[in-house]
Design an enzyme around this catalytic site. Structure first.
Site, PDB file in Angstrom:
ATOM      1  N   LYS A   3       4.253   0.879  10.082  1.00  0.00           N
ATOM      2  CA  LYS A   3       4.386   2.074   9.249  1.00  0.00           C
ATOM      3  C   LYS A   3       3.810   3.291   9.960  1.00  0.00           C
ATOM      4  O   LYS A   3       4.315   4.393   9.818  1.00  0.00           O
ATOM      5  CB  LYS A   3       3.650   1.869   7.920  1.00  0.00           C
ATOM      6  N   ARG A  34       5.464 -13.246   9.372  1.00  0.00           N
ATOM      7  CA  ARG A  34       6.093 -11.963   9.084  1.00  0.00           C
ATOM      8  C   ARG A  34       7.415 -11.872   9.840  1.00  0.00           C
ATOM      9  O   ARG A  34       7.663 -12.607  10.794  1.00  0.00           O
ATOM     10  CB  ARG A  34       5.163 -10.818   9.443  1.00  0.00           C
ATOM     11  N   GLU A  56       0.878  -1.162   0.000  1.00  0.00           N
ATOM     12  CA  GLU A  56       0.000   0.000   0.000  1.00  0.00           C
ATOM     13  C   GLU A  56       0.919   1.215   0.000  1.00  0.00           C
ATOM     14  O   GLU A  56       1.806   1.302   0.851  1.00  0.00           O
ATOM     15  CB  GLU A  56      -0.826   0.029   1.284  1.00  0.00           C
TER      16      GLU A  56
HETATM   17  P1  ATP Z   1      -0.033  -1.615   6.769  1.00  0.00           P
HETATM   18  O1  ATP Z   1      -0.951  -2.759   6.450  1.00  0.00           O
HETATM   19  O2  ATP Z   1      -0.028  -1.151   8.185  1.00  0.00           O
HETATM   20  O3  ATP Z   1      -0.079  -0.516   5.787  1.00  0.00           O
HETATM   21  P2  ATP Z   1       2.024  -3.411   5.948  1.00  0.00           P
HETATM   22  O4  ATP Z   1       3.368  -3.491   6.582  1.00  0.00           O
HETATM   23  O5  ATP Z   1       1.132  -4.578   5.957  1.00  0.00           O
HETATM   24  O6  ATP Z   1       1.424  -2.180   6.648  1.00  0.00           O
HETATM   25  P3  ATP Z   1       1.793  -3.382   3.072  1.00  0.00           P
HETATM   26  O7  ATP Z   1       2.155  -2.274   2.175  1.00  0.00           O
HETATM   27  O8  ATP Z   1       0.410  -3.858   3.093  1.00  0.00           O
HETATM   28  O9  ATP Z   1       2.224  -2.881   4.490  1.00  0.00           O
HETATM   29  O10 ATP Z   1       2.782  -4.591   2.837  1.00  0.00           O
HETATM   30  C1  ATP Z   1       3.080  -5.101   1.573  1.00  0.00           C
HETATM   31  C2  ATP Z   1       3.434  -6.548   1.675  1.00  0.00           C
HETATM   32  O11 ATP Z   1       4.526  -6.748   2.550  1.00  0.00           O
HETATM   33  C3  ATP Z   1       2.284  -7.370   2.205  1.00  0.00           C
HETATM   34  O12 ATP Z   1       2.151  -8.525   1.412  1.00  0.00           O
HETATM   35  C4  ATP Z   1       2.689  -7.708   3.597  1.00  0.00           C
HETATM   36  O13 ATP Z   1       2.172  -8.951   3.999  1.00  0.00           O
HETATM   37  C5  ATP Z   1       4.221  -7.731   3.499  1.00  0.00           C
HETATM   38  N1  ATP Z   1       4.817  -7.403   4.782  1.00  0.00           N
HETATM   39  C6  ATP Z   1       4.573  -6.319   5.541  1.00  0.00           C
HETATM   40  N2  ATP Z   1       5.255  -6.369   6.701  1.00  0.00           N
HETATM   41  C7  ATP Z   1       5.965  -7.524   6.677  1.00  0.00           C
HETATM   42  C8  ATP Z   1       6.857  -8.163   7.587  1.00  0.00           C
HETATM   43  N3  ATP Z   1       7.182  -7.604   8.766  1.00  0.00           N
HETATM   44  N4  ATP Z   1       7.400  -9.352   7.229  1.00  0.00           N
HETATM   45  C9  ATP Z   1       7.094  -9.910   6.044  1.00  0.00           C
HETATM   46  N5  ATP Z   1       6.254  -9.364   5.147  1.00  0.00           N
HETATM   47  C10 ATP Z   1       5.688  -8.191   5.449  1.00  0.00           C
HETATM   48 MG    MG Z   2      -0.949  -4.348   4.813  1.00  0.00          MG
END
Ligand code: ATP
Ligand code: MG
Length: 567
Positions: A279, A269, A42
């Site tokens: 974030k 994760r 995102e």
């Molecule tokens: P938010 O949902 O709070 O915006 P997010 O960290 O989930 O934050 P995304 O932009 O949705 O952000 O993440 C993009 C991809 O990265 C998703 O597929 C998510 O599952 C993966 N991702 C995010 N954080 C981690 C992590 N700590 N370890 C592994 N994969 C991650």
């Molecule tokens: Mg997310």
């Protein structure tokens, strides 16, 4: 360290992880001829080291399997939080990590017309309805884990009426929150995500790509799987918290009878000790000025660790070491630091630099003379050769490398003691000059001309070897010592606010450091090992004649020792 690493450290790193095993089976059975994965950020913040795990997994699979590809797709369904700054930084970060989406760059917002049509299809099938309950009422109707939800009074609204209301929602006739479109699934489902989730809502906000074209926006869960489907993704890899969303992911595909059925697979994760990866929290640090920006070298963002001097190769190695499992654990940040140190040891050229200078004068070395000694560029790389380092009567050494009254195991310089100046010669400390406060400001030494090149002339041994820089030739620099951003291993587990556990000493700036002259023109991003001190990288704050370095990482794990000492 969590179990998964011990597994890998134990020698099973070459064994395929469970996701690659699934892919192998799908190829063997003929279910898929070609593998398609995606990385779906995102655009509401900068990428962090956790995202790197997902990037290495998704793009890594695309590299390993013949004909496979990985899409970069922005899941940009929330117009109020997104920004093109994030879109640009995310692309730069993925590229920097060494991956390429080629022509497969997508935006969920490009699918808004199709998604809207899918929503209408669901309404027509009697599988979605327009609900006039407020957000609060919807929440109250949802029930709890132990109690079923209550159906909304609008749940059985006739199809024609739903179509009309959704059309008018789309035309902007209603206010935000007045109506939402919900999937009609099961208000008694034990899975809360299946209790008639919202799939469209009114948002009167400009979108960074579609502008004011839309005032209804699809929800993440609805958008995500259908976007995967539209792109013919075969394996949709996401983190474990989406496990309970999988039935919904599948429900949309089934109800819409889509020709392509991506499979969602969840993995653990990445969590790191001494690190926060939310974030929202990172944005708060940036906005409150607690750090200098998303790319502050202390931040766990990709842009932060890049600025700090980490290499893409070291991040990839770290992710390989992590492996991919379903067991949620927390990884010791020292595994990341180890990977960085290991790679920099292989590739970083060496240099002599003094961070806290103390003047050393060689009284028997003529004032108007100078010479050069050959220093090894990289002992790990025989091809790297040597470079000349100038030497003269007045040098700088590290303040730490002299003690007037040394304890037993201190083998560096002390009154009357002889040490080796690395690559140069043996010197003996004859006299200690102090200022009026008693602070040592200069050491007067003699050198043994027979020891030129740093070799013992007669087999006599010196126990200490220290580094130095010729004062006349030295290049001044500013050096930032970067340390962990948090003082506690798991900031989330503490009672206070995350901010309370920020490390006040996470950055110390040293002025007046002295470097060997070969570094005078070091370009931005240049990585180097300062011998005996650690790995350093030229910061973008560098200007002509004013070098700024960040310490990427020390040579050894000094943190554990320091923490033990403080207790
Ligand atoms: P938010 O949902 O709070 O915006 P997010 O960290 O989930 O934050 P995304 O932009 O949705 O952000 O993440 C993009 C991809 O990265 C998703 O597929 C998510 O599952 C993966 N991702 C995010 N954080 C981690 C992590 N700590 N370890 C592994 N994969 C991650
Ligand atoms: Mg997310």
């Amino acid at each position: 360290m969590s179990e998964e690493h011990e597994d890998n450290a134990g020698g099973t790193a070459s064994k395929k992880d469970f996701i690659r095993e699934i892919i192998d089976a799908d190829l063997a059975s003929g279910k898929h001829a070609q593998i398609v994965t995606r990385f779906p950020p995102e655009p509401n913040g900068y990428l962090h080291i956790g995202h790197a795990k997902s990037i290495c997994l998704n793009f890594g699979i695309a590299q390993e399997y013949p004909g496979a590809r990985c899409h970069l797709r922005f899941d940009d369904t929330n117009p109020t939080k997104e920004d093109t700054e994030y879109v640009d930084s995310i692309q730069a970060d993925v590229r920097w990590l060494g991956f390429d989406w080629n022509e497969h760059l997508f935006f969920a917002s490009d699918y808004f017309p199709q998604l809207h049509a899918f929503a209408i299809q669901l309404i027509e099938k009697g599988k979605a309805y327009v609900d006039g309950l407020s957000a609060e009422e919807i929440r109250a109707h949802r029930g709890t884990l132990t109690e079923p939800g209550k159906p909304s009074p609008d749940r059985d609204r006739p199809v024609e009426e739903n179509l009309d209301l959704f059309r008018r929602m789309t035309a902007g006739e209603f206010e935000e929150g007045q109506y939402v479109l919900r999937a009609k699934i099961d208000m008694a489902s034990p899975n809360m995500n299946m209790r008639d989730p919202t799939i469209y809502r009114i948002r009167k906000a400009s979108h960074h790509r579609t502008g004011d074209t839309w005032c209804v926006y699809p929800m993440y869960d609805f958008t995500h799987g259908l976007s995967d489907m539209l792109e013919e993704v075969t394996h949709s890899l996401c983190t474990l918290e989406f496990e309970h969303h999988r039935p919904l992911y599948d429900w949309f595909l089934e109800e819409l009878e889509t020709p392509c059925r991506p499979r969602q697979i969840e993995f653990a994760r990445l969590n790191l000790t001494y690190t926060v990866m939310s974030k929202r929290f990172l944005l708060k640090l940036v906005e409150s000025g607690r750090v200098s920006g998303w790319d502050d070298p202390r931040m766990p963002t990709i842009s932060g660790i890049r600025r700090r001097g980490f290499t893409p190769e070291s991040i990839r190695r770290f992710c390989t070491r992590l492996g991919v499992t379903k067991y949620q654990g927390t990884t010791d940040v020292s595994l990341l630091e180890f990977s960085v140190r290991e790679h920099l040891n292989e590739v970083a050229p060496r240099a002599l630099a003094v961070l806290r200078p103390l003047k050393l004068v060689i009284t028997n070395y003529p004032e108007d003379e100078e010479e050069t000694f050959q220093a090894v560029n990289n002992p790990e790389d025989p091809e790297a050769g040597t470079r000349p380092v100038p030497f003269s009567r007045e040098l700088y050494i590290e303040q730490d490398d002299f003690m007037e009254d040394p304890p037993k195991k201190y083998f560096r310089l002390a009154p009357g003691r002889e040490v080796r100046l690395r690559y140069a010669c043996f010197v003996t400390c004859e006299e200690v000059i102090k200022d009026e406060t008693g602070k040592v400001i200069e050491l007067r030494c003699t050198y043994d001309p027979e020891s030129r090149g740093g070799k013992s002339p007669d087999g006599r041994k010196v126990k200490g070897t220290i580094h130095w820089v010729s004062a006349r030739h030295a290049v001044p620099a500013k050096v930032r010592l970067i340390d962990r951003l948090f003082t506690v291993e798991d900031p989330h587990a503490e009672d206070g606010k995350l901010e309370d556990y920020l490390n006040p000493d996470s950055q110390e700036t040293l002025e007046g450091c002295q470097l060997e002259p070969s570094l005078r023109q070091a370009p931005m991003g240049h990585r180097v090992q300062f011998e005996r001190l650690g790995y350093f990288c030229v910061d973008p704050d560098t200007a002509p004649d004013s070098l700024v370095f960040n310490r990427t990482i020390g040579l050894r794990d000094s943190w554990a020792k320091r923490v033990a000492k403080k207790r």
